[in-house]
Motif scaffolding. Structure first.
Motif, PDB file in Angstrom:
ATOM      1  N   ASN A  58       0.775  -1.239   0.000  1.00  0.00           N
ATOM      2  CA  ASN A  58       0.000   0.000   0.000  1.00  0.00           C
ATOM      3  C   ASN A  58       0.810   1.296   0.000  1.00  0.00           C
ATOM      4  OD1 ASN A  58      -2.534  -1.414   0.082  1.00  0.00           O
ATOM      5  ND2 ASN A  58      -2.018  -1.912   2.200  1.00  0.00           N
ATOM      6  N   LEU A  59       2.099   1.238  -0.272  1.00  0.00           N
ATOM      7  CA  LEU A  59       2.839   2.482  -0.477  1.00  0.00           C
ATOM      8  C   LEU A  59       2.612   2.961  -1.905  1.00  0.00           C
ATOM      9  CD1 LEU A  59       6.183   1.766   1.416  1.00  0.00           C
ATOM     10  CD2 LEU A  59       4.345   3.306   2.098  1.00  0.00           C
ATOM     11  N   ASP A  60       2.914   2.105  -2.862  1.00  0.00           N
ATOM     12  CA  ASP A  60       2.593   2.353  -4.267  1.00  0.00           C
ATOM     13  C   ASP A  60       1.595   1.288  -4.680  1.00  0.00           C
ATOM     14  OD1 ASP A  60       4.378   4.506  -4.595  1.00  0.00           O
ATOM     15  OD2 ASP A  60       6.046   3.123  -4.930  1.00  0.00           O
ATOM     16  N   GLU A  61       0.436   1.704  -5.096  1.00  0.00           N
ATOM     17  CA  GLU A  61      -0.657   0.794  -5.432  1.00  0.00           C
ATOM     18  C   GLU A  61      -0.200  -0.299  -6.397  1.00  0.00           C
ATOM     19  OE1 GLU A  61      -4.260  -0.776  -4.797  1.00  0.00           O
ATOM     20  OE2 GLU A  61      -3.588   1.102  -3.874  1.00  0.00           O
ATOM     21  N   GLY A  62      -0.345  -1.554  -5.974  1.00  0.00           N
ATOM     22  CA  GLY A  62      -0.045  -2.691  -6.827  1.00  0.00           C
ATOM     23  C   GLY A  62       1.444  -2.987  -7.004  1.00  0.00           C
ATOM     24  N   ASP A  63       2.308  -2.314  -6.262  1.00  0.00           N
ATOM     25  CA  ASP A  63       3.758  -2.518  -6.403  1.00  0.00           C
ATOM     26  C   ASP A  63       4.392  -2.493  -5.010  1.00  0.00           C
ATOM     27  OD1 ASP A  63       6.229  -2.881  -7.558  1.00  0.00           O
ATOM     28  OD2 ASP A  63       6.366  -0.860  -8.416  1.00  0.00           O
ATOM     29  N   PRO A  64       4.329  -3.626  -4.288  1.00  0.00           N
ATOM     30  CA  PRO A  64       4.830  -3.657  -2.905  1.00  0.00           C
ATOM     31  C   PRO A  64       6.286  -3.238  -2.797  1.00  0.00           C
ATOM     32  CG  PRO A  64       3.784  -5.741  -3.508  1.00  0.00           C
ATOM     33  CD  PRO A  64       3.868  -4.923  -4.751  1.00  0.00           C
ATOM     34  N   GLU A  65       6.618  -2.693  -1.644  1.00  0.00           N
ATOM     35  CA  GLU A  65       7.984  -2.304  -1.317  1.00  0.00           C
ATOM     36  C   GLU A  65       8.658  -3.511  -0.664  1.00  0.00           C
ATOM     37  OE1 GLU A  65      10.738   1.008  -1.303  1.00  0.00           O
ATOM     38  OE2 GLU A  65       8.786   0.751  -2.235  1.00  0.00           O
ATOM     39  N   ILE A  66       9.763  -3.957  -1.237  1.00  0.00           N
ATOM     40  CA  ILE A  66      10.507  -5.097  -0.706  1.00  0.00           C
ATOM     41  C   ILE A  66      11.631  -4.558   0.180  1.00  0.00           C
ATOM     42  CG2 ILE A  66      11.803  -7.189  -1.261  1.00  0.00           C
ATOM     43  CD1 ILE A  66       8.838  -7.128  -2.278  1.00  0.00           C
ATOM     44  N   ILE A  67      11.676  -5.027   1.415  1.00  0.00           N
ATOM     45  CA  ILE A  67      12.674  -4.600   2.386  1.00  0.00           C
ATOM     46  C   ILE A  67      13.890  -5.535   2.318  1.00  0.00           C
ATOM     47  CG2 ILE A  67      13.143  -4.136   4.840  1.00  0.00           C
ATOM     48  CD1 ILE A  67      10.907  -2.396   3.651  1.00  0.00           C
ATOM     49  N   TYR A  68      15.068  -4.945   2.346  1.00  0.00           N
ATOM     50  CA  TYR A  68      16.325  -5.684   2.355  1.00  0.00           C
ATOM     51  C   TYR A  68      17.113  -5.325   3.618  1.00  0.00           C
ATOM     52  CZ  TYR A  68      15.972  -7.308  -2.475  1.00  0.00           C
ATOM     53  OH  TYR A  68      15.588  -7.934  -3.623  1.00  0.00           O
ATOM     54  N   VAL A  69      17.982  -6.240   4.035  1.00  0.00           N
ATOM     55  CA  VAL A  69      18.868  -5.979   5.171  1.00  0.00           C
ATOM     56  C   VAL A  69      20.265  -6.514   4.858  1.00  0.00           C
ATOM     57  CG1 VAL A  69      18.306  -8.129   6.410  1.00  0.00           C
ATOM     58  CG2 VAL A  69      19.121  -6.129   7.691  1.00  0.00           C
ATOM     59  N   LYS A  70      21.243  -5.829   5.359  1.00  0.00           N
ATOM     60  CA  LYS A  70      22.636  -6.284   5.330  1.00  0.00           C
ATOM     61  C   LYS A  70      23.096  -6.298   6.774  1.00  0.00           C
ATOM     62  CE  LYS A  70      26.982  -6.642   3.662  1.00  0.00           C
ATOM     63  NZ  LYS A  70      27.522  -7.358   2.548  1.00  0.00           N
ATOM     64  N   ILE A  71      23.596  -7.430   7.213  1.00  0.00           N
ATOM     65  CA  ILE A  71      24.080  -7.557   8.592  1.00  0.00           C
ATOM     66  C   ILE A  71      25.601  -7.595   8.534  1.00  0.00           C
ATOM     67  CG2 ILE A  71      24.048  -8.937  10.692  1.00  0.00           C
ATOM     68  CD1 ILE A  71      21.253  -9.968   9.717  1.00  0.00           C
ATOM     69  N   LYS A  72      26.210  -6.585   9.180  1.00  0.00           N
ATOM     70  CA  LYS A  72      27.676  -6.485   9.175  1.00  0.00           C
ATOM     71  C   LYS A  72      28.267  -7.613  10.012  1.00  0.00           C
ATOM     72  CE  LYS A  72      28.902  -2.152  10.286  1.00  0.00           C
ATOM     73  NZ  LYS A  72      29.176  -0.705  10.306  1.00  0.00           N
ATOM     74  N   ASN A  73      29.358  -8.137   9.534  1.00  0.00           N
ATOM     75  CA  ASN A  73      30.051  -9.217  10.275  1.00  0.00           C
ATOM     76  C   ASN A  73      30.944  -8.652  11.342  1.00  0.00           C
ATOM     77  OD1 ASN A  73      28.833 -11.077   8.619  1.00  0.00           O
ATOM     78  ND2 ASN A  73      30.518 -11.054   7.144  1.00  0.00           N
TER      79      ASN A  73
END
Length: 140
Positions: free
Chosen positions: A125-140
């Motif tokens: 529901n941020l952009d209609e019909g185009d979900p926002e995919i969340i990414y993460v990077k975990i530092k070592n």
């Protein structure tokens, strides 16, 4: 020679110009100006020009968040976005760095994967019909 560094106000017009070239208007100019002033903007620069920039915050559920990565169209597919992400990850104040992109932005998904980010969820529901995919990077 290519350098990665914190943007300063002397870079503002060029950054806004790149953003305008990408999105077609200057609607984010004040947002970009504020990020530069608050020292939340990193650029990649050659002797001639800025090739890309990254905007971040440090307040995403007490984690760092990359809110915008923009590469000058003529400089795409040359590793600029990946270099900006790697540089920021090293500087980030938290061990987890989050970012996101629309599901439809296939090229940015590839950039995140190349940079070692993993999918972490999505927001509808941020952009209609185009979900926002969340990414993460975990530092070592």
């Amino acid at each position: 020679m290519t350098r990665l560094l914190e943007a300063s106000m002397k870079h503002c017009n060029e950054i806004c110009g790149i953003d305008q070239e990408v999105i077609g208007d200057y609607s984010r100019s004040e947002y970009l100006r504020r990020a530069i002033n608050e020292k939340r903007c990193i650029i990649q620069q050659t002797k001639k020009e800025i090739t890309g920039f990254l905007i971040f915050t440090n307040d995403f559920f007490e984690n760092c968040f990359i809110s915008l990565v923009i590469v000058k169209p003529s400089e795409r597919r040359k590793g600029v976005a990946t270099a900006l992400l790697a540089f920021y990850v090293e500087l980030a104040a938290t061990p987890k760095i989050f970012s996101s992109t629309n599901q439809s932005n296939i090229s940015m998904h590839k950039v995140f994967e190349t940079a070692g980010f993993i999918k972490s969820g999505f927001i509808e529901n941020l952009d209609e019909g185009d979900p926002e995919i969340i990414y993460v990077k975990i530092k070592n």
